[in-house]
Design a protein around this motif. Structure first.
Motif, short mmCIF file in Angstrom:
data_model
loop_
_atom_site.label_atom_id
_atom_site.label_comp_id
_atom_site.label_asym_id
_atom_site.label_seq_id
_atom_site.Cartn_x
_atom_site.Cartn_y
_atom_site.Cartn_z
N TRP A 69 -5.60 44.61 32.87
CA TRP A 69 -5.48 44.44 34.31
C TRP A 69 -6.86 44.31 34.94
O TRP A 69 -7.85 44.83 34.40
CB TRP A 69 -4.75 45.63 34.95
CG TRP A 69 -3.36 45.86 34.46
CD1 TRP A 69 -2.96 46.74 33.50
CD2 TRP A 69 -2.18 45.19 34.92
NE1 TRP A 69 -1.60 46.67 33.31
CE2 TRP A 69 -1.10 45.73 34.18
CE3 TRP A 69 -1.92 44.21 35.87
CZ2 TRP A 69 0.21 45.31 34.37
CZ3 TRP A 69 -0.62 43.79 36.06
CH2 TRP A 69 0.43 44.35 35.32
N PHE A 70 -6.91 43.67 36.11
CA PHE A 70 -8.16 43.53 36.84
C PHE A 70 -8.15 44.45 38.06
O PHE A 70 -7.12 44.60 38.72
CB PHE A 70 -8.38 42.09 37.30
CG PHE A 70 -8.44 41.11 36.17
CD1 PHE A 70 -9.32 41.30 35.11
CD2 PHE A 70 -7.61 40.00 36.15
CE1 PHE A 70 -9.37 40.40 34.05
CE2 PHE A 70 -7.66 39.09 35.10
CZ PHE A 70 -8.53 39.30 34.05
N ASP A 71 -9.29 45.05 38.33
CA ASP A 71 -9.42 45.95 39.47
C ASP A 71 -9.39 45.15 40.77
O ASP A 71 -10.15 44.20 40.95
CB ASP A 71 -10.73 46.74 39.36
CG ASP A 71 -10.94 47.65 40.55
OD1 ASP A 71 -10.13 48.58 40.72
OD2 ASP A 71 -11.90 47.42 41.32
N VAL A 72 -8.52 45.54 41.70
CA VAL A 72 -8.33 44.78 42.93
C VAL A 72 -9.56 44.82 43.83
O VAL A 72 -9.85 43.87 44.56
CB VAL A 72 -7.08 45.28 43.70
CG1 VAL A 72 -7.28 46.71 44.19
CG2 VAL A 72 -6.74 44.35 44.84
N TRP A 73 -10.32 45.92 43.79
CA TRP A 73 -11.49 46.04 44.66
C TRP A 73 -12.53 44.97 44.34
O TRP A 73 -13.12 44.37 45.23
CB TRP A 73 -12.13 47.43 44.52
CG TRP A 73 -13.35 47.60 45.36
CD1 TRP A 73 -13.41 47.90 46.69
CD2 TRP A 73 -14.71 47.44 44.93
NE1 TRP A 73 -14.71 47.97 47.12
CE2 TRP A 73 -15.54 47.69 46.07
CE3 TRP A 73 -15.31 47.14 43.71
CZ2 TRP A 73 -16.93 47.63 46.00
CZ3 TRP A 73 -16.70 47.07 43.66
CH2 TRP A 73 -17.49 47.32 44.78
N GLN B 23 -6.87 51.93 39.44
CA GLN B 23 -8.08 51.23 39.87
C GLN B 23 -9.30 51.91 39.25
O GLN B 23 -9.21 53.01 38.70
CB GLN B 23 -8.20 51.22 41.40
CG GLN B 23 -6.97 50.74 42.14
CD GLN B 23 -6.56 49.32 41.76
OE1 GLN B 23 -7.39 48.54 41.32
NE2 GLN B 23 -5.29 48.98 41.93
N THR B 24 -10.44 51.27 39.37
CA THR B 24 -11.68 51.80 38.79
C THR B 24 -12.56 52.48 39.83
O THR B 24 -13.71 52.77 39.57
CB THR B 24 -12.49 50.67 38.12
OG1 THR B 24 -12.90 49.72 39.12
CG2 THR B 24 -11.67 49.96 37.06
N SER B 25 -12.03 52.74 41.03
CA SER B 25 -12.83 53.28 42.13
C SER B 25 -13.49 54.62 41.80
O SER B 25 -14.66 54.85 42.13
CB SER B 25 -11.99 53.42 43.39
OG SER B 25 -10.83 54.18 43.13
N SER B 26 -12.75 55.52 41.14
CA SER B 26 -13.32 56.83 40.82
C SER B 26 -14.47 56.71 39.83
O SER B 26 -15.48 57.41 39.94
CB SER B 26 -12.23 57.76 40.24
OG SER B 26 -11.65 57.19 39.08
N LEU B 27 -14.33 55.81 38.86
CA LEU B 27 -15.40 55.58 37.89
C LEU B 27 -16.61 54.95 38.57
O LEU B 27 -17.76 55.30 38.27
CB LEU B 27 -14.89 54.69 36.75
CG LEU B 27 -15.89 54.41 35.61
CD1 LEU B 27 -16.30 55.71 34.94
CD2 LEU B 27 -15.27 53.45 34.60
N GLU B 28 -16.35 54.01 39.48
CA GLU B 28 -17.44 53.37 40.22
C GLU B 28 -18.21 54.41 41.04
O GLU B 28 -19.44 54.39 41.12
CB GLU B 28 -16.88 52.29 41.14
CG GLU B 28 -16.22 51.13 40.44
CD GLU B 28 -17.23 50.12 39.91
OE1 GLU B 28 -18.42 50.23 40.25
OE2 GLU B 28 -16.81 49.21 39.16
N ALA B 29 -17.47 55.34 41.67
CA ALA B 29 -18.09 56.38 42.48
C ALA B 29 -18.95 57.29 41.61
O ALA B 29 -20.05 57.69 42.00
CB ALA B 29 -17.02 57.19 43.21
#
Length: 211
Positions: free
Chosen positions: A32-36, A151-157
């Motif tokens: 899957w691709f991250d929507v952000w 999503q990958t938001s937590s990893l990005e943070a």
């Protein structure tokens, strides 16, 4: 991947090397691709388009269009074609056409708009240029694989915080980084951290604002 772990799905950005690696080595995974990341790229293109003569009205539509990509992914629940048709419907919506989008998504679900909207004119320069962005072959190819939930938001943070305390250009020992992260975690867990530790934090992190 860790030995003994079972993985069925993975969410990443749309980097071509990642796609190639997973296709060649882990064909059994659902990629899957991250929507952000997708929305960020679309927003960048919309802002550039709004600076072109005759396309200024696109700027007001930019938030709605980027939000639409999130809704398309979340509401389709992994249905590739439905997600694709929902996304493409935005090209009709901006010219005040809300029906006839496709078999999987026939009509908009939006209620009657209370405020007046500056609809684009169908066939105008702004609309034609917007169609190029919305109907991009590469985007339409990937849009059905946007993750509806994870999503990958937590990893990005986490990476952002990590780079703040340990920039790649500088060397820090493991103990130093561990102490810094431990200290910050304890601060966040304390409700009155700002009042109790404000002076100490200001001394240790003079460049930080808002403490």
């Amino acid at each position: 991947m860790r030995k003994g772990a079972t993985m069925k799905n993975i969410v990443t950005d749309r980097h071509s090397q990642i796609q190639t690696f997973l296709w060649e080595t882990h064909k059994d995974l659902c990629h899957w691709f991250d929507v952000w990341h997708v929305a960020k790229g679309i927003k960048k293109q919309l802002l550039a388009l709004s600076k072109m003569a005759g396309c200024e009205a696109v700027l007001k539509w930019s938030p709605s269009i980027t939000n639409h990509i999130y809704w398309s992914a979340a509401s389709s629940k992994g249905n590739t074609e439905e997600c694709r048709q929902k996304w493409m419907s935005i090209a009709n919506h901006v010219v005040n056409v809300h029906e006839g989008h496709g078999d999987a998504f026939t009509a908009c679900l939006c209620d009657e708009l209370v405020e007046e909207r500056e609809w684009l004119i169908k066939g105008s320069k702004a609309h034609k240029e917007l169609l190029i962005i919305v109907n991009s072959k590469m985007l339409l190819k990937d849009i059905g694989n946007i993750s509806p939930i994870q999503q990958t938001s937590s990893l990005e943070a986490y990476h952002k915080v990590e780079l703040y305390f340990a920039p790649k250009a500088s060397h820090f020992s493991h103990k130093t980084m561990k102490a810094s992260f431990t200290f910050q975690c304890k601060l966040k867990k304390t409700a009155s951290a700002k009042e109790r530790w404000g002076a100490t934090v200001a001394h240790l992190l003079p460049k930080r604002e808002g403490w």
